[in-house]
Design a protein around this motif. Structure first.
Motif, PDB file in Angstrom:
ATOM      1  N   GLN A 370       0.837  -1.192   0.000  1.00  0.00           N
ATOM      2  CA  GLN A 370       0.000   0.000   0.000  1.00  0.00           C
ATOM      3  C   GLN A 370       0.873   1.244   0.000  1.00  0.00           C
ATOM      4  OE1 GLN A 370      -2.783   0.416   3.321  1.00  0.00           O
ATOM      5  NE2 GLN A 370      -4.190   1.556   2.014  1.00  0.00           N
ATOM      6  N   VAL A 371       0.412   2.271  -0.706  1.00  0.00           N
ATOM      7  CA  VAL A 371       1.126   3.541  -0.704  1.00  0.00           C
ATOM      8  C   VAL A 371       0.816   4.269   0.596  1.00  0.00           C
ATOM      9  CG1 VAL A 371       1.469   5.752  -1.857  1.00  0.00           C
ATOM     10  CG2 VAL A 371       1.019   3.689  -3.225  1.00  0.00           C
ATOM     11  N   VAL A 372       1.842   4.469   1.391  1.00  0.00           N
ATOM     12  CA  VAL A 372       1.719   5.160   2.675  1.00  0.00           C
ATOM     13  C   VAL A 372       2.793   6.244   2.733  1.00  0.00           C
ATOM     14  CG1 VAL A 372       1.803   4.950   5.189  1.00  0.00           C
ATOM     15  CG2 VAL A 372       0.842   3.084   3.816  1.00  0.00           C
ATOM     16  N   ASP A 373       2.370   7.469   2.873  1.00  0.00           N
ATOM     17  CA  ASP A 373       3.293   8.610   2.937  1.00  0.00           C
ATOM     18  C   ASP A 373       4.254   8.636   1.740  1.00  0.00           C
ATOM     19  OD1 ASP A 373       2.172   9.446   5.359  1.00  0.00           O
ATOM     20  OD2 ASP A 373       3.556   8.198   6.520  1.00  0.00           O
ATOM     21  N   GLY A 374       3.699   8.341   0.563  1.00  0.00           N
ATOM     22  CA  GLY A 374       4.469   8.463  -0.661  1.00  0.00           C
ATOM     23  C   GLY A 374       5.412   7.321  -0.959  1.00  0.00           C
ATOM     24  N   LYS A 375       5.312   6.228  -0.209  1.00  0.00           N
ATOM     25  CA  LYS A 375       6.175   5.066  -0.434  1.00  0.00           C
ATOM     26  C   LYS A 375       5.336   3.794  -0.431  1.00  0.00           C
ATOM     27  CE  LYS A 375      10.064   7.397  -0.442  1.00  0.00           C
ATOM     28  NZ  LYS A 375      10.909   7.506  -1.653  1.00  0.00           N
ATOM     29  N   LEU A 376       5.837   2.758  -1.109  1.00  0.00           N
ATOM     30  CA  LEU A 376       5.163   1.469  -1.106  1.00  0.00           C
ATOM     31  C   LEU A 376       5.518   0.716   0.170  1.00  0.00           C
ATOM     32  CD1 LEU A 376       5.741   0.590  -4.840  1.00  0.00           C
ATOM     33  CD2 LEU A 376       3.491   0.612  -3.726  1.00  0.00           C
ATOM     34  N   LYS A 377       4.500   0.416   0.945  1.00  0.00           N
ATOM     35  CA  LYS A 377       4.702  -0.296   2.205  1.00  0.00           C
ATOM     36  C   LYS A 377       4.218  -1.740   2.056  1.00  0.00           C
ATOM     37  CE  LYS A 377       3.400  -0.304   7.100  1.00  0.00           C
ATOM     38  NZ  LYS A 377       2.641   0.404   8.168  1.00  0.00           N
ATOM     39  N   PHE A 378       5.055  -2.684   2.459  1.00  0.00           N
ATOM     40  CA  PHE A 378       4.707  -4.097   2.414  1.00  0.00           C
ATOM     41  C   PHE A 378       3.721  -4.414   3.533  1.00  0.00           C
ATOM     42  CE2 PHE A 378       5.691  -8.510   3.795  1.00  0.00           C
ATOM     43  CZ  PHE A 378       5.354  -9.179   2.629  1.00  0.00           C
ATOM     44  N   LEU A 379       2.549  -4.957   3.170  1.00  0.00           N
ATOM     45  CA  LEU A 379       1.544  -5.302   4.179  1.00  0.00           C
ATOM     46  C   LEU A 379       1.610  -6.774   4.570  1.00  0.00           C
ATOM     47  CD1 LEU A 379      -1.624  -3.372   2.891  1.00  0.00           C
ATOM     48  CD2 LEU A 379       0.141  -2.598   4.495  1.00  0.00           C
ATOM     49  N   GLY A 380       1.885  -7.654   3.591  1.00  0.00           N
ATOM     50  CA  GLY A 380       1.949  -9.071   3.888  1.00  0.00           C
ATOM     51  C   GLY A 380       1.058  -9.882   2.971  1.00  0.00           C
ATOM     52  N   ASP A 381       0.786 -11.119   3.362  1.00  0.00           N
ATOM     53  CA  ASP A 381      -0.048 -12.042   2.613  1.00  0.00           C
ATOM     54  C   ASP A 381      -1.418 -11.402   2.369  1.00  0.00           C
ATOM     55  OD1 ASP A 381      -1.698 -14.122   1.730  1.00  0.00           O
ATOM     56  OD2 ASP A 381      -0.757 -15.613   3.024  1.00  0.00           O
ATOM     57  N   ALA A 382      -1.785 -11.263   1.104  1.00  0.00           N
ATOM     58  CA  ALA A 382      -3.026 -10.554   0.758  1.00  0.00           C
ATOM     59  C   ALA A 382      -4.258 -11.241   1.327  1.00  0.00           C
ATOM     60  CB  ALA A 382      -3.140 -10.430  -0.758  1.00  0.00           C
ATOM     61  N   ALA A 383      -4.167 -12.521   1.580  1.00  0.00           N
ATOM     62  CA  ALA A 383      -5.307 -13.255   2.113  1.00  0.00           C
ATOM     63  C   ALA A 383      -5.505 -13.009   3.608  1.00  0.00           C
ATOM     64  CB  ALA A 383      -5.142 -14.753   1.862  1.00  0.00           C
ATOM     65  N   LYS A 384      -4.545 -12.337   4.247  1.00  0.00           N
ATOM     66  CA  LYS A 384      -4.595 -12.190   5.700  1.00  0.00           C
ATOM     67  C   LYS A 384      -4.539 -10.751   6.183  1.00  0.00           C
ATOM     68  CE  LYS A 384      -2.130 -16.607   6.233  1.00  0.00           C
ATOM     69  NZ  LYS A 384      -0.904 -17.253   6.739  1.00  0.00           N
ATOM     70  N   VAL A 385      -4.132  -9.805   5.321  1.00  0.00           N
ATOM     71  CA  VAL A 385      -3.863  -8.442   5.800  1.00  0.00           C
ATOM     72  C   VAL A 385      -5.102  -7.557   5.751  1.00  0.00           C
ATOM     73  CG1 VAL A 385      -1.481  -8.607   5.074  1.00  0.00           C
ATOM     74  CG2 VAL A 385      -3.163  -7.578   3.540  1.00  0.00           C
ATOM     75  N   LYS A 386      -5.010  -6.457   6.484  1.00  0.00           N
ATOM     76  CA  LYS A 386      -5.987  -5.380   6.426  1.00  0.00           C
ATOM     77  C   LYS A 386      -5.249  -4.118   6.018  1.00  0.00           C
ATOM     78  CE  LYS A 386      -9.673  -7.535   8.088  1.00  0.00           C
ATOM     79  NZ  LYS A 386     -10.932  -7.695   7.324  1.00  0.00           N
ATOM     80  N   PRO A 387      -5.717  -3.388   5.015  1.00  0.00           N
ATOM     81  CA  PRO A 387      -5.040  -2.162   4.603  1.00  0.00           C
ATOM     82  C   PRO A 387      -5.166  -1.080   5.672  1.00  0.00           C
ATOM     83  CG  PRO A 387      -7.124  -2.385   3.441  1.00  0.00           C
ATOM     84  CD  PRO A 387      -6.922  -3.671   4.200  1.00  0.00           C
ATOM     85  N   GLU A 388      -4.258  -0.125   5.606  1.00  0.00           N
ATOM     86  CA  GLU A 388      -4.276   0.969   6.571  1.00  0.00           C
ATOM     87  C   GLU A 388      -5.351   1.990   6.200  1.00  0.00           C
ATOM     88  OE1 GLU A 388      -0.422   2.630   7.123  1.00  0.00           O
ATOM     89  OE2 GLU A 388       0.457   0.730   7.741  1.00  0.00           O
TER      90      GLU A 388
END
Length: 388
Positions: A370-388
């Motif tokens: 996810q783009v957070v503060d102008g950078k790509l942030k790794f969230l994790g396994d798409a089946a398990k994560v919640k976006p910010e």
């Protein structure tokens, strides 16, 4: 069919002798006097996301340089064949690689050029590993010398569709693609995945070389979706995202590995890109501490190229190390290297490297960024994560 095919242009006896000599140093021999060459075949310049290709070729070069630094009995040569990411240009570059008698190929990089060129590599019996071509159809051709180090569009599209409906809770979804081989296949899968969950999506296409997407933006505004999925690359995706946000469209924006690059943010603008979500069957942009080799790879990459590794750098590195493992095991002909790849099994910096019988990578995990503060942030396994 072997690639060292001779045309008998002189006397029959002389021609036979020449052909015999060629066979002695060709792809099917012991490899005693033959150079070991790994080729990168993919985009390096042009309009079709060259940064993705440079990420990969740098990963290939790093692996080869590290191998050669160990002073093996025979050092490995590295050659680059720039396809410009264009399926019309790629066949000529592949033919050059075949004519140059390369031992193995990392690439082709994109799905369209893979479709256009892998049959030639197959005929020439040259083992090839794509670090990034995701079209599902590629794995259904029965190719024997083809492999890929990334999950296919069916895997990614299904996860993206589930994420949009189940995690984001979208009730209305607008699916857009940039009308390229990879993009259409992925967008099709997302469309069917959300449709299967009771969502009726809308669909449109853009031209990545265009500058005005007002027609698409107006369609999106009229539909009022909760989420937008864009199948395509960062060049095109950046302009679309900017124009959607400038047009007051606030729906969640989800895209794919082709858009996983800082250039998506730079092109769209930091404010417009904020919160955008991008999926990938890769995770090394923000590595975990579980594999110390990942941190070493990132440090070595930065030391070598004076910039951070990017999308598919690690896949290019792992693909090359799979080929180098064959060389270390004494496999120096194209056939022997290919046979070895069928059995390779090691923990790479991007993922466990083990291929299925049809050349597909065994691991199918899809990750979300996810783009957070102008950078790509790794969230994790798409089946398990919640976006910010």
């Amino acid at each position: 069919m072997r690639r060292n095919r001779m045309r008998l242009t002189g006397a029959i006896a002389l021609g036979a002798a020449v052909a015999l000599g060629a066979a002695a140093c060709g792809s099917g021999d012991s490899g005693g006097g033959k150079d070991l060459t790994i080729a990168y075949i993919g985009v390096q310049t042009g309009d079709n996301s060259p940064e993705l290709g440079i990420n990969i070729s740098n990963g290939v070069k790093l692996a080869i340089d590290q191998y050669n630094a160990t002073n093996p009995k025979k050092k490995v040569k590295f050659k680059i064949y720039d396809t410009k990411g264009d399926p019309a240009v790629a066949p000529g570059q592949v033919q050059k690689a075949i004519d140059d008698d390369v031992t193995a190929v990392v690439g082709p990089v994109f799905s369209g050029e893979s479709k256009a060129t892998v049959p030639s590599l197959e005929e020439a019996e040259i083992p090839n590993i794509s670090p990034s071509a995701t079209s599902t159809a590629l794995g259904k051709n029965g190719w024997k010398f083809w492999h890929r180090l990334i999950s296919n569009d069916d895997a990614q599209g299904q996860v993206d569709g589930d994420f949009i409906v189940k995690t984001l809770g979208a009730k209305k979804v607008f699916v857009i693609d940039d009308n390229q081989e990879y993009s259409v296949g992925l967008a099709d899968k997302v469309f069917s995945a959300v449709q299967a969950q009771g969502v009726t999506p809308q669909r449109d296409k853009i031209d990545p070389k265009a500058t005005d997407y007002s027609s698409t933006v107006n369609k999106v505004k009229a539909f009022k979706p909760d989420a937008i999925f864009f199948g395509g690359y960062y060049n095109g995706g950046d302009k679309l995202l900017k124009q959607l946000r400038d047009g007051q469209v606030t729906a969640k924006f989800v895209s794919d590995d082709g858009a996983l690059d800082q250039k998506l943010i730079d092109g769209a603008g930091t404010k417009q890109a904020e919160g955008a979500l991008v999926s990938c069957a890769c995770q090394s942009i923000n590595p975990t501490a579980e594999n110390p080799a990942v941190a070493k790879f990132i440090n070595d990459y930065k030391a070598a190229f004076h910039k951070d590794q990017g999308t598919y750098s690690a896949e290019g590195y792992d693909a090359t190390n799979a080929i180098l493992a064959a060389f270390k095991a004494g496999k120096t002909t194209t056939k022997d290297v290919n046979d070895y790849l069928k059995t390779v099994n090691f923990q790479g910096v991007s993922k466990p490297v083990k291929f299925e019988a049809n050349g597909e990578i065994q691991v199918k995990t899809i990750y979300m960024f996810q783009v957070v503060d102008g950078k790509l942030k790794f969230l994790g396994d798409a089946a398990k994560v919640k976006p910010e």
